[in-house]
Design an enzyme around this catalytic site. Structure first.
Site, PDB file in Angstrom:
ATOM      1  N   TYR A 157      41.259  46.175  43.664  1.00 43.69           N
ATOM      2  CA  TYR A 157      41.905  46.981  43.255  1.00 43.69           C
ATOM      3  C   TYR A 157      41.832  47.317  42.256  1.00 43.69           C
ATOM      4  O   TYR A 157      41.513  49.037  41.785  1.00 43.69           O
ATOM      5  CB  TYR A 157      43.414  46.507  43.070  1.00 43.69           C
ATOM      6  CG  TYR A 157      44.541  47.502  42.527  1.00 43.69           C
ATOM      7  CD1 TYR A 157      45.326  48.108  43.538  1.00 43.69           C
ATOM      8  CD2 TYR A 157      45.081  47.455  41.241  1.00 43.69           C
ATOM      9  CE1 TYR A 157      46.047  48.751  43.003  1.00 43.69           C
ATOM     10  CE2 TYR A 157      45.392  48.048  40.835  1.00 43.69           C
ATOM     11  CZ  TYR A 157      46.475  48.728  41.733  1.00 43.69           C
ATOM     12  OH  TYR A 157      48.219  49.577  40.890  1.00 43.69           O
ATOM     13  N   LYS A 161      40.581  51.179  40.272  1.00 45.77           N
ATOM     14  CA  LYS A 161      41.623  52.206  39.264  1.00 45.77           C
ATOM     15  C   LYS A 161      40.531  52.310  37.750  1.00 45.77           C
ATOM     16  O   LYS A 161      41.139  53.246  37.137  1.00 45.77           O
ATOM     17  CB  LYS A 161      42.788  50.820  38.576  1.00 45.77           C
ATOM     18  CG  LYS A 161      44.209  50.823  40.213  1.00 45.77           C
ATOM     19  CD  LYS A 161      44.371  52.139  39.908  1.00 45.77           C
ATOM     20  CE  LYS A 161      45.712  52.200  41.243  1.00 45.77           C
ATOM     21  NZ  LYS A 161      46.288  53.491  41.551  1.00 45.77           N
TER      22      LYS A 161
END
Length: 273
Positions: A157, A161
């Protein structure tokens, strides 16, 4: 649609069936914008449309992993809005957490495809539309506080990002000569359905529970919507949303060693390696 809608500004939103995308749709709709919401969840899209004030709204089913589908969706939305798209809000994303060794290939691929490829495809596909409405058109990408620093159980994740922030910085330079604004928003923990998930198949505890037990703030989703509005009308590159994101950004800049120690300590408390 009446003839006056020809000059109405238009925002195209991915991940519009719930959460941040829905809040942004409602916020911009209430301020007189034509709003297009897209998602794979058709039922959620219809629910979002029902919350938007006024009649200037449109929905289109879109899987952001499908590059060809992007062109169809954008052309359809632009036609519905009188031929223009002023803002692309690249928001669709999924949360994936857990030790890298525990994640399945499908979990890794889904996070990379939606959170990263989807953002790149969206920017590429929207570019000619934003060119036509520049100067003043904008691309806004949803990053995360997880794109400021990585923590245990967040490798995939966080990778997406961090990348989204990098994409914003690259396109800010690339598109500035044409008058297209580019930015990212970096929320921390936002009151959305993502908090009710577990992160990955091997977890039973909700993300919300872990956030609250850690004493961290959960920010109202309406604050994100206002931040997107500010990004469209402002000139900053990265916008932080919520106290947690702002504190983390400050600490990462001025006290990186302390942030690293805190992340390691947290991993030990959670049973990390």
């Amino acid at each position: 649609m009446n003839s006056g809608s020809q000059a109405m500004r238009h925002i195209f939103i991915t991940g519009g069936a719930s959460g941040i995308g829905r809040a942004v749709a409602v916020y911009f709709g209430a301020r007189g914008w034509f709003v297009t919401v897209t998602d794979v969840n058709v039922t959620g899209l219809q629910d979002t449309l029902g919350l938007i004030e006024g009649g200037f709204k449109y929905s289109h089913q879109l899987d952001v992993r499908d590059r060809d589908a992007w062109d169809v969706a954008l052309e359809s939305a632009a036609t519905a809005a009188g031929g223009r798209i002023d803002v692309m809000f690249n928001n669709a994303g999924i949360g994936t957490g857990g030790a890298l060794s525990d994640l399945t290939k499908d979990e890794i691929d889904a996070c990379l495809d939606i959170n990263l490829r989807g953002v790149l495809y969206g920017g590429q596909a929207a570019y000619p539309y934003l060119q036509r409405t520049a100067p003043g058109s904008a691309l806004v990408n949803t990053a995360s506080a997880a794109g400021i620093t990585g923590g245990s159980g967040m490798s995939v994740y966080s990778a997406t990002k961090f990348a989204v922030r990098g994409i914003a910085e690259s396109l800010d330079a690339e598109w500035a000569p044409e008058g297209i604004k580019v930015s990212s928003i970096c929320p921390s923990f936002i009151e959305t359905p993502l908090l009710d998930g577990t992160g990955h198949h091997g977890e039973n505890e909700q993300i919300r529970t872990r956030v609250l037990e850690a004493g961290l703030e959960i920010t109202p989703v309406e604050e994100v919507a206002k931040t997107v509005w500010d990004a469209v009308h402002g000139d900053d590159l990265h916008y932080l949303v919520g106290k947690t994101a702002k504190k983390l950004n400050f600490a990462k800049r001025w006290m990186p060693g302390r942030v690293r120690k805190q992340q390691r300590d947290a991993a030990g408390l959670l049973g990390g390696n």
